[in-house]
Design an enzyme around this catalytic site. Structure first.
Site, PDB file in Angstrom:
ATOM      1  CG  ASP A  33     -14.688 -34.437  18.380  1.00 38.37           C
ATOM      2  OD1 ASP A  33     -13.933 -35.380  17.594  1.00 38.37           O
ATOM      3  OD2 ASP A  33     -13.972 -33.243  19.222  1.00 38.37           O
ATOM      4  CB  ILE A  34     -15.232 -33.233  23.863  1.00 37.61           C
ATOM      5  CG1 ILE A  34     -14.886 -32.481  25.289  1.00 37.61           C
ATOM      6  CG2 ILE A  34     -13.200 -33.003  23.167  1.00 37.61           C
ATOM      7  CD1 ILE A  34     -13.715 -32.507  25.769  1.00 37.61           C
ATOM      8  CG  ASN A  91      -7.605 -38.805  11.464  1.00 42.47           C
ATOM      9  OD1 ASN A  91      -7.694 -38.420  10.679  1.00 42.47           O
ATOM     10  ND2 ASN A  91      -8.125 -37.587  12.476  1.00 42.47           N
ATOM     11  CG  HIS A 104     -11.667 -42.559  16.568  1.00 40.29           C
ATOM     12  ND1 HIS A 104     -10.176 -42.708  16.912  1.00 40.29           N
ATOM     13  CD2 HIS A 104     -11.161 -41.079  16.244  1.00 40.29           C
ATOM     14  CE1 HIS A 104      -8.847 -41.415  16.708  1.00 40.29           C
ATOM     15  NE2 HIS A 104     -10.374 -40.498  16.353  1.00 40.29           N
TER      16      HIS A 104
HETATM   17  P1  AMP Z   1      -8.008 -38.105  16.283  1.00 40.31           P
HETATM   18  O1  AMP Z   1      -7.075 -38.761  16.986  1.00 40.31           O
HETATM   19  O2  AMP Z   1      -7.309 -37.093  15.633  1.00 40.31           O
HETATM   20  O3  AMP Z   1      -9.198 -38.724  15.052  1.00 40.31           O
HETATM   21  O4  AMP Z   1      -9.047 -37.504  16.851  1.00 40.31           O
HETATM   22  C1  AMP Z   1      -9.269 -37.777  18.388  1.00 40.31           C
HETATM   23  C2  AMP Z   1     -10.855 -36.682  18.525  1.00 40.31           C
HETATM   24  O5  AMP Z   1     -11.144 -37.220  19.877  1.00 40.31           O
HETATM   25  C3  AMP Z   1     -10.088 -35.437  18.424  1.00 40.31           C
HETATM   26  O6  AMP Z   1     -11.549 -34.905  17.242  1.00 40.31           O
HETATM   27  C4  AMP Z   1     -11.233 -34.982  19.591  1.00 40.31           C
HETATM   28  O7  AMP Z   1     -11.838 -33.513  19.098  1.00 40.31           O
HETATM   29  C5  AMP Z   1     -11.683 -35.923  20.504  1.00 40.31           C
HETATM   30  N1  AMP Z   1     -11.502 -35.619  21.760  1.00 40.31           N
HETATM   31  C6  AMP Z   1     -11.003 -35.559  22.562  1.00 40.31           C
HETATM   32  N2  AMP Z   1     -10.752 -36.304  23.885  1.00 40.31           N
HETATM   33  C7  AMP Z   1     -13.219 -36.869  23.778  1.00 40.31           C
HETATM   34  C8  AMP Z   1     -13.025 -36.590  24.634  1.00 40.31           C
HETATM   35  N3  AMP Z   1     -13.102 -36.761  25.975  1.00 40.31           N
HETATM   36  N4  AMP Z   1     -14.753 -36.561  24.156  1.00 40.31           N
HETATM   37  C9  AMP Z   1     -15.151 -36.428  23.567  1.00 40.31           C
HETATM   38  N5  AMP Z   1     -14.261 -36.299  21.968  1.00 40.31           N
HETATM   39  C10 AMP Z   1     -13.168 -36.382  22.723  1.00 40.31           C
END
Ligand code: AMP
Length: 121
Positions: A33-34, A91, A104
């Site tokens: 995760d970024i 989520n 995811h």
């Molecule tokens: P959610 O949709 O709320 O379950 O979380 C989306 C997750 O994706 C968040 O924790 C972000 O930090 C992560 N995220 C968004 N863009 C990227 C990326 N380019 N690479 C890795 N993680 C990402």
């Protein structure tokens, strides 16, 4: 609502943007995760176009589902998380706080993770 292939995880799968890959098989990709919320914070995504948990489980083939869970298990083993424990989160939708509309699972571990949710009221 249908799957929108412009989402950021679809772009990662198409290798249009980079990720810190941890593991990949025919059905799934795992990457860091970024914006990590724990010592280890890995995202595992299916390669198919599924928006969220129930989309995946209603539409995916058994092979896709099996490959996806094998990827999660593999990453748990990579980080040896089974001994001290870990947390899996997915989520879904607005109330679930889903930001990226490609299914995811968040795998978090490597430290005590505290309560499951903070109370919003
Ligand atoms: P959610 O949709 O709320 O379950 O979380 C989306 C997750 O994706 C968040 O924790 C972000 O930090 C992560 N995220 C968004 N863009 C990227 C990326 N380019 N690479 C890795 N993680 C990402």
């Amino acid at each position: 609502m249908s799957y929108d292939s412009s989402n950021i995880f679809a772009r990662i799968l198409r290798q249009e943007i980079a990720c810190q890959k941890i593991f990949e098989n025919d059905q799934a990709l795992a990457f860091k995760d970024i914006d990590p919320k724990a010592t280890h914070h890995i995202l595992i995504i299916p390669k198919g176009p599924y928006r969220h948990f129930h989309d995946f489980h209603q539409q995916a083939t058994l092979e896709e589902i099996q490959g996806f869970y094998q990827a999660i298990t593999h990453v748990i083993n990579v980080y040896r998380l089974e001994e001290k424990g870990y947390r899996l989160i997915t989520n879904c939708g607005q109330d679930g706080g889903q930001i990226v509309d490609h299914y995811h699972v968040h795998l978090l571990g490597g430290q005590p993770l505290g309560p499951l949710v903070s109370c919003p009221f």
